[in-house]
Design an enzyme around this catalytic site. Structure first.
Site, PDB file in Angstrom:
ATOM      1  N   LYS A   1     -11.257  17.967  10.417  1.00  0.00           N
ATOM      2  CA  LYS A   1     -11.559  18.961  11.459  1.00  0.00           C
ATOM      3  C   LYS A   1     -12.041  20.249  10.815  1.00  0.00           C
ATOM      4  CE  LYS A   1      -8.982  21.389  15.077  1.00  0.00           C
ATOM      5  NZ  LYS A   1      -7.692  21.410  15.752  1.00  0.00           N
TER       6      LYS A   1
ATOM      7  N   LYS B   1      -7.740  19.969   7.728  1.00  0.00           N
ATOM      8  CA  LYS B   1      -8.102  20.975   8.724  1.00  0.00           C
ATOM      9  C   LYS B   1      -8.511  22.237   7.990  1.00  0.00           C
ATOM     10  CE  LYS B   1      -6.537  23.473  12.771  1.00  0.00           C
ATOM     11  NZ  LYS B   1      -5.404  23.811  13.629  1.00  0.00           N
TER      12      LYS B   1
HETATM   13  C1  PBG Z   1      -4.399  25.400  16.268  1.00  0.00           C
HETATM   14  C2  PBG Z   1      -5.568  24.679  16.748  1.00  0.00           C
HETATM   15  C3  PBG Z   1      -6.877  25.100  16.588  1.00  0.00           C
HETATM   16  C4  PBG Z   1      -7.667  24.157  17.188  1.00  0.00           C
HETATM   17  C5  PBG Z   1      -6.856  23.184  17.706  1.00  0.00           C
HETATM   18  N1  PBG Z   1      -5.541  23.521  17.419  1.00  0.00           N
HETATM   19  C6  PBG Z   1      -7.523  26.240  16.021  1.00  0.00           C
HETATM   20  C7  PBG Z   1      -7.026  27.122  15.050  1.00  0.00           C
HETATM   21  O1  PBG Z   1      -6.522  26.686  14.006  1.00  0.00           O
HETATM   22  O2  PBG Z   1      -7.159  28.305  15.317  1.00  0.00           O
HETATM   23  C8  PBG Z   1      -9.150  24.277  17.225  1.00  0.00           C
HETATM   24  C9  PBG Z   1      -9.838  23.452  18.147  1.00  0.00           C
HETATM   25  C10 PBG Z   1     -11.204  23.908  18.410  1.00  0.00           C
HETATM   26  O3  PBG Z   1     -11.713  24.837  17.783  1.00  0.00           O
HETATM   27  O4  PBG Z   1     -11.818  23.297  19.273  1.00  0.00           O
HETATM   28  N2  PBG Z   1      -3.396  24.607  15.737  1.00  0.00           N
HETATM   29 ZN    ZN Z   2      -1.769  26.258  15.247  1.00  0.00          ZN
END
Ligand code: PBG
Ligand code: ZN
Length: 327
Positions: free
Chosen positions: A249, A197
């Site tokens: 992701k 991520k």
């Molecule tokens: C946070 C989380 C995020 C997303 C899903 N869960 C974003 C972040 O780390 O700020 C992003 C999903 C998206 O951008 O569609 N745990």
């Molecule tokens: Zn988070």
């Protein structure tokens, strides 16, 4: 001058629709797609999300009807995100059996038991500072956060979640959650690890969607997007820690990571087509610049061709509606 005709004419394989259908290497269907849901407590009407046109925050009271509608459309996998009005410095609502997370999971499973619930496991929607864990001296404290992630995971499993998707990017989170689940009798609950991520600006629309007023940034725990090898290290560690599925992701800008990971593991892989990817297509389509259905299909196929077995996408419901219309 080239006067010898080509021996191998690949155009033979593209000569008719039947031929192209016969030779297509990659397919996409509703059994590959996971639909994220935004559920807000203490509101009575749906609130459209301006950064994600076509997507709304639904009141908790509308969740059951939405799940019935999704299931009727052929969608079998949902990932609920809570918009909390019960925030504190740790996100303790997430391990309360009567908190928003547990209530969402129970509502979905009580309404349509066949609907598979994949619960995001993190704290940022439930903390007042917006970080994905416990903050000490301006840092997210890894091991305290992992302890809380285990509590949240057991709460979600107890509420009926089929799969957990830890997304906090804390070191050792998968191993701790696996042990915690097994010790509590939830050895059947699977882990879809947000392994690679990246700290991405493509999350902008999502943060607006969940009202996350983040102080600072997440670069101290999410991956630096310049680092492909480190992403593979993260993913292989999650495999060793007992993850069942590994996720990359965002999706589209990270196809190289997905494709390299495909060569390194035999686990199933997932890709998350995030808010910024959805918004990019949606706003272009609204401006008449592209054929939305064709472009969405092309991105899904691209993610699968690169190695994804499953895709989390805000386009899942729309895609199911397109399929229903063309029947
Ligand atoms: C946070 C989380 C995020 C997303 C899903 N869960 C974003 C972040 O780390 O700020 C992003 C999903 C998206 O951008 O569609 N745990
Ligand atoms: Zn988070």
């Amino acid at each position: 001058m080239l006067n010898t005709p080509p021996l191998r004419r690949l155009r033979r394989l593209r000569s008719s629709e039947a031929m192209r259908d016969l030779l297509r290497e990659t397919q996409i269907s509703l059994s590959d797609l996971i639909h994220p849901l935004f559920i807000e407590e203490h509101i009575s009407h749906a609130v459209p999300i301006s950064t994600l046109p076509g997507i709304s925050r639904l009141p908790e009271s509308a969740l059951a009807d939405e799940v019935r509608e999704l299931y009727a459309l052929g969608i079998r996998y949902v990932m609920p995100f809570g918009i909390s009005h019960t925030k504190d410095d740790k996100g303790s609502d997430t391990w309360d059996d009567n908190g928003l997370l547990a209530r969402m999971v129970r509502t979905i499973k009580d309404t349509v038991p066949e609907m598979m619930v994949i619960s995001d496991i993190c704290f940022c929607e439930y903390t007042d500072h917006g970080h994905c864990g416990v903050v000490h001296h301006n840092e997210v404290c890894n091991d305290l956060t992992v302890e809380n992630l285990v509590k949240q995971s057991i709460t979600a499993a107890k509420a009926g979640a089929d799969m957990l998707a830890p997304s906090a990017m804390m070191d050792g989170q998968v191993k701790a959650i696996r042990h915690g689940l097994d010790a509590a009798g939830f050895e059947h609950v699977a882990i879809l690890a947000h392994s690679a991520k990246f700290a991405s600006s493509f999350y902008g629309p999502f943060r607006a969607a969940v009202d996350c007023e983040l102080r600072g940034n997440r670069k101290g725990y999410q991956l630096d997007y310049a680092n492909g090898r480190q992403a593979l290290l993260e993913a292989l560690l999650d495999e060793a820690e007992g993850a069942d599925i590994l996720m990359v992701k965002p999706g589209t800008p990270y196809l190289d990571v997905l494709s390299r990971l495909r060569q390194e593991t035999h686990l199933p892989l997932a890709a998350y087509q995030v808010g910024g990817e959805y918004a990019g297509i949606k706003f272009a389509a609204l401006a008449g610049a592209l054929d939305e259905r064709a472009v969405v299909t092309e991105t899904f196929i691209g993610l699968k061709r690169a190695g994804a077995d499953l895709i989390v996408s805000y386009y899942t419901k729309q895609y199911a509606q397109w399929l229903a219309e063309s029947h």
